[in-house]
Design a protein around this motif. Structure first.
Motif, mmCIF file in Angstrom:
data_model
loop_
_atom_site.group_PDB
_atom_site.id
_atom_site.type_symbol
_atom_site.label_atom_id
_atom_site.label_comp_id
_atom_site.label_asym_id
_atom_site.label_seq_id
_atom_site.Cartn_x
_atom_site.Cartn_y
_atom_site.Cartn_z
ATOM 1 N N LYS A 481 1.113 -1.245 0.412
ATOM 2 C CA LYS A 481 0.111 0.136 -0.614
ATOM 3 C C LYS A 481 0.916 0.958 0.046
ATOM 4 O O LYS A 481 0.353 2.373 -0.485
ATOM 5 C CB LYS A 481 -0.839 0.394 1.260
ATOM 6 C CG LYS A 481 -1.846 -1.435 1.005
ATOM 7 C CD LYS A 481 -2.535 -1.150 2.252
ATOM 8 C CE LYS A 481 -3.829 -2.526 2.883
ATOM 9 N NZ LYS A 481 -4.460 -2.549 3.686
ATOM 10 N N ASP A 482 2.178 1.419 0.354
ATOM 11 C CA ASP A 482 2.935 1.981 0.101
ATOM 12 C C ASP A 482 3.782 3.036 -0.791
ATOM 13 O O ASP A 482 3.704 1.740 -2.137
ATOM 14 C CB ASP A 482 4.289 1.861 1.335
ATOM 15 C CG ASP A 482 5.317 3.388 0.840
ATOM 16 O OD1 ASP A 482 5.198 4.254 0.561
ATOM 17 O OD2 ASP A 482 5.994 2.841 2.142
ATOM 18 N N PRO A 483 2.795 3.769 -1.604
ATOM 19 C CA PRO A 483 3.222 4.197 -2.827
ATOM 20 C C PRO A 483 5.102 4.493 -3.039
ATOM 21 O O PRO A 483 5.462 4.474 -4.618
ATOM 22 C CB PRO A 483 2.261 5.716 -2.660
ATOM 23 C CG PRO A 483 2.405 6.160 -1.640
ATOM 24 C CD PRO A 483 2.188 5.342 -0.887
ATOM 25 N N SER A 484 5.052 4.660 -2.251
ATOM 26 C CA SER A 484 7.057 4.936 -2.218
ATOM 27 C C SER A 484 7.588 3.731 -2.695
ATOM 28 O O SER A 484 8.559 3.329 -3.113
ATOM 29 C CB SER A 484 7.780 5.571 -1.126
ATOM 30 O OG SER A 484 7.141 4.935 -0.146
ATOM 31 N N GLU A 486 6.923 1.410 -5.280
ATOM 32 C CA GLU A 486 7.116 0.881 -6.107
ATOM 33 C C GLU A 486 7.704 2.212 -6.827
ATOM 34 O O GLU A 486 8.396 2.437 -8.063
ATOM 35 C CB GLU A 486 4.984 1.973 -7.039
ATOM 36 C CG GLU A 486 5.551 1.548 -8.519
ATOM 37 C CD GLU A 486 3.968 1.665 -9.319
ATOM 38 O OE1 GLU A 486 4.307 1.096 -10.010
ATOM 39 O OE2 GLU A 486 3.117 2.350 -8.532
#
Length: 509
Positions: A481-484, A486
């Motif tokens: 769930k952490d966008p960083s 990716e």
């Protein structure tokens, strides 16, 4: 876990973002910029592909300079040993070693091997020590002092005719140029000697001529004395052979191997032996010599960096059936002089190359130019491996830094190529130098339409090791769930390329 993984895949832990370090070349406190990852294990094929994309290892830390942002861009350089011919300065180093071994002659003051202070290497100690190999600086001040003494000694000699003085001045000038060209980096230096005090130039004498012309003139005069009635006939008769094709055996230059392995007299003053030892405590020869080798490294570190190293880690060699007899992986080339280790060259033997990692040596023997000597031995060793393993064709020398004067000498091991930092194709160094004179950072590939053929195009196929389970990134991404996360993974994929991203396992916690 072993760095060279013979049976298991590479496992790497990528560090997101960019690291800033004090530059070991221009001394900028935070100008050195790179991406990095920790290799818990690494296969030789993966490391081969990584260095062909601009990566370099220091122990188990593998890093890639951010070429368009770092203060001193570091271009991967490789030499082509199969076409390599030693230069005049290289030959002088080899002859200096032979004279020392044969007669015990010591030539001090010519060239001192002075490794650079590494930037990344100091920060992330790994195998045994992290000194960049081949970083050599010639001590020109000491060299000029020696030459001055040599000239003063020559000037004290008296009783020579004016004709001999003219000839001696010519040969002395040539000797000076040869001495100045004996070290690394080699410089083309011409020395003009002024007239002696109280003895101005004699304008009645003919202008100074080349030694070759003087020898021809002497020969002509001698022939005239022997055959005064038939000057032209006699001269022509003796000159004819010079126009005939020379005998290949007598005029063919000595090969690198001939110069290195020239036979020594039975009563030679010293004995030098080079042993190839796998970097593994499971190897009995490595284990038995480790204490002496480690003590040498500490002595070297104290003299150069005052920074003792970490203990050497365990490695496993890869021994495929079509590879070299010694296998692939990390090795120490130990230089034993009269039963004592005086230098250790650390090399990686990879599928397509021998990669020079670093060199440490006894500072008491710096007069032997061991950095240059070991590089030439490693080039010869690469040629030897090629005879058994035909695809092993190159000798990698680390990084070429054009903006740092004492790192430019690596380009003198020719023919050599530099790696384009954008398309990762190899370009002959001669084609790169004009661009580097105008800009620190350059794209060497002249085709504006060319792209990185090995770039990551399917990131979902990237392999991830998460909670002891191997899965494609496409599956792993759905659990995050952490966008960083990716952004970090995509940066990693872009830097290592599609092939490595599919073979190596990216460890995520």
């Amino acid at each position: 876990m072993a760095f060279w993984a013979a049976l298991s895949p590479s496992i790497v832990e990528y560090f997101e973002g960019e690291d800033f370090y004090r530059c070991g070349y221009c001394k900028n406190e935070s100008g050195s910029r790179s991406n990095g990852m920790w290799a818990h294990s690494m296969t030789v094929q993966d490391y081969q592909d990584l260095i062909d994309r601009g990566w370099r290892r220091s122990g188990k830390y593998v890093y890639k300079p951010v070429m368009n942002q770092t203060c001193c861009p570091q271009y991967t350089i490789r030499c082509r040993p199969l076409q390599f011919q030693p230069s005049k300065s290289h030959k002088k180093v080899l002859k200096k070693m032979l004279k020392f071994l044969a007669k015990g002659e010591i030539s001090r003051g010519n060239c001192e091997d002075e490794p650079m202070e590494p930037a990344m290497e100091d920060a992330v100690a790994g195998d045994f020590g992290l000194i960049n190999k081949l970083d050599i600086q010639c001590d020109l001040k000491t060299l000029s002092d020696d030459l001055k003494e040599s000239l003063e000694s020559e000037e004290k000699k008296k009783g020579k005719s004016s004709k001999k003085e003219e000839s001696n001045e010519l040969s002395r000038s040539q000797d000076i140029e040869e001495k100045l060209g004996s070290g690394e980096p080699s410089h083309s230096v011409k020395v003009h000697t002024a007239p002696k005090p109280g003895k101005g130039a004699d304008l009645s004498k003919p202008p100074c001529r080349k030694a070759k012309e003087i020898r021809k003139e002497r020969k002509r005069l001698k022939l005239m004395q022997q055959n005064p009635d038939g000057e032209l006939g006699g001269l022509q008769a003796r000159r004819e052979p010079s126009f005939c094709p020379p005998k290949a055996k007598s005029n063919q230059p000595k090969s690198l191997e001939d110069l290195i392995f020239e036979s020594l007299p039975e009563n030679a003053s010293h004995k030098l032996e080079v042993r190839l030892v796998p970097v593994s405590f499971e190897d009995p020869e490595f284990k038995s010599s480790f204490s002496q080798s480690f003590s040498l490294y500490v002595k070297y570190q104290m003299a150069i960096h005052q920074d003792p190293p970490d203990e050497c880690g365990k490695t496993e060699a890869e021994n495929p059936p079509n590879g070299p007899d010694c296998g692939y992986g990390s090795f120490h080339q130990q230089y034993w002089l009269d039963g004592k280790i005086i230098a250790v060259g650390v090399i990686d033997i990879l599928p397509y190359c021998v990669s020079s990692v670093y060199l440490y040596y006894d500072p008491d023997y710096s007069f032997l130019s061991l950095g240059v000597y070991s590089a030439l031995r490693e080039i010869a060793f690469t040629r030897q491996l090629h005879e058994k393993t035909s695809q092993l064709n190159y000798y990698y020398m680390g990084f070429y830094i054009h903006s740092c004067p004492k790192m430019k000498y690596k380009g003198q091991y020719r023919p050599s190529d530099l790696l384009c930092p954008e398309t990762y194709v190899w370009v002959p160094i001669e084609q790169c130098l004009p661009s580097l004179e105008n800009s620190k950072y350059c794209r060497f590939n002249q085709d504006p339409q060319a792209v990185d053929e090995g770039r990551s195009q399917e990131p979902d196929r990237l392999q991830v090791l998460y909670k002891k389970v191997v899965m494609p990134y496409g599956v792993y991404r759905k659990q995050q769930k952490d966008p960083s996360e990716e952004a970090a993974v995509l940066q990693y994929a872009r830097l290592v390329g599609q092939a490595c991203s599919e073979r190596m396992l990216l460890f995520r916690s």
